[in-house]
Design an enzyme around this catalytic site. Structure first.
Site, PDB file in Angstrom:
ATOM      1  N   THR A 271      28.006 -33.114 136.945  1.00  0.00           N
ATOM      2  CA  THR A 271      29.226 -33.610 136.322  1.00  0.00           C
ATOM      3  C   THR A 271      29.201 -33.314 134.826  1.00  0.00           C
ATOM      4  O   THR A 271      28.201 -33.550 134.159  1.00  0.00           O
ATOM      5  CB  THR A 271      29.345 -35.137 136.543  1.00  0.00           C
TER       6      THR A 271
ATOM      7  N   CYS B  59      12.228 -26.519 108.561  1.00  0.00           N
ATOM      8  CA  CYS B  59      11.527 -25.950 109.705  1.00  0.00           C
ATOM      9  C   CYS B  59      10.024 -25.819 109.455  1.00  0.00           C
ATOM     10  O   CYS B  59       9.276 -25.443 110.338  1.00  0.00           O
ATOM     11  CB  CYS B  59      12.106 -24.585 110.070  1.00  0.00           C
TER      12      CYS B  59
END
Length: 140
Positions: free
Chosen positions: A2, A87
């Site tokens: 869904t 990062c």
């Protein structure tokens, strides 16, 4: 499975609101960042020219202060900053980005990145700059 329709509608609405708020964001956050940096003249220098920097980031080099020491002092005073890119969080090596910008290891180890959020005020930026100045004076 869904599809998450409510999530998709919520994301679309958030994106529309962010786009509508962009002019205010740019003006307010740019003003806060500029005031922050102006207070730090003589203590630090910009590493990125104004015309190519992001409005919400300030990357500064502190000629006489190692970034790791400043980070500890700033953290104790509630000012968040970073010595590397997002990062590279937790890395012990000099940032490859700063090296690519032509910085020697010693120069790169004296740099800090400050980020300003959508709700950062100029008064908060002024207060943060005062804390940075105090941290630098404490190191002398």
């Amino acid at each position: 499975g869904t599809q998450n329709v409510a999530g998709a509608v919520g994301m679309a609405t958030a994106m529309e609101l962010a786009a509508q708020d962009r002019p205010r964001f740019r003006a307010d956050v740019t003003e806060a960042r500029r005031r922050f940096e102006a207070k730090l003249i003589g203590v630090a220098e910009r590493t990125v020219p104004e015309e190519i920097s992001l409005v919400q980031h300030s990357h500064l080099r502190f000629a006489h202060h190692p970034s790791e020491t400043l980070l500890v002092n700033l953290d104790l005073e509630g000012v968040a900053a970073s010595a590397g890119s997002a990062c590279q969080s937790g890395a012990t090596q000099t940032s490859h980005v700063l090296k690519a910008m032509g910085m020697a290891d010693e120069e790169a180890q004296r740099c800090l990145r400050f980020s300003f959020g959508w709700n950062t005020t100029a008064d908060e930026a002024d207060a943060a700059a005062e804390i940075v100045i105090a941290a630098c004076e404490q190191r002398r």
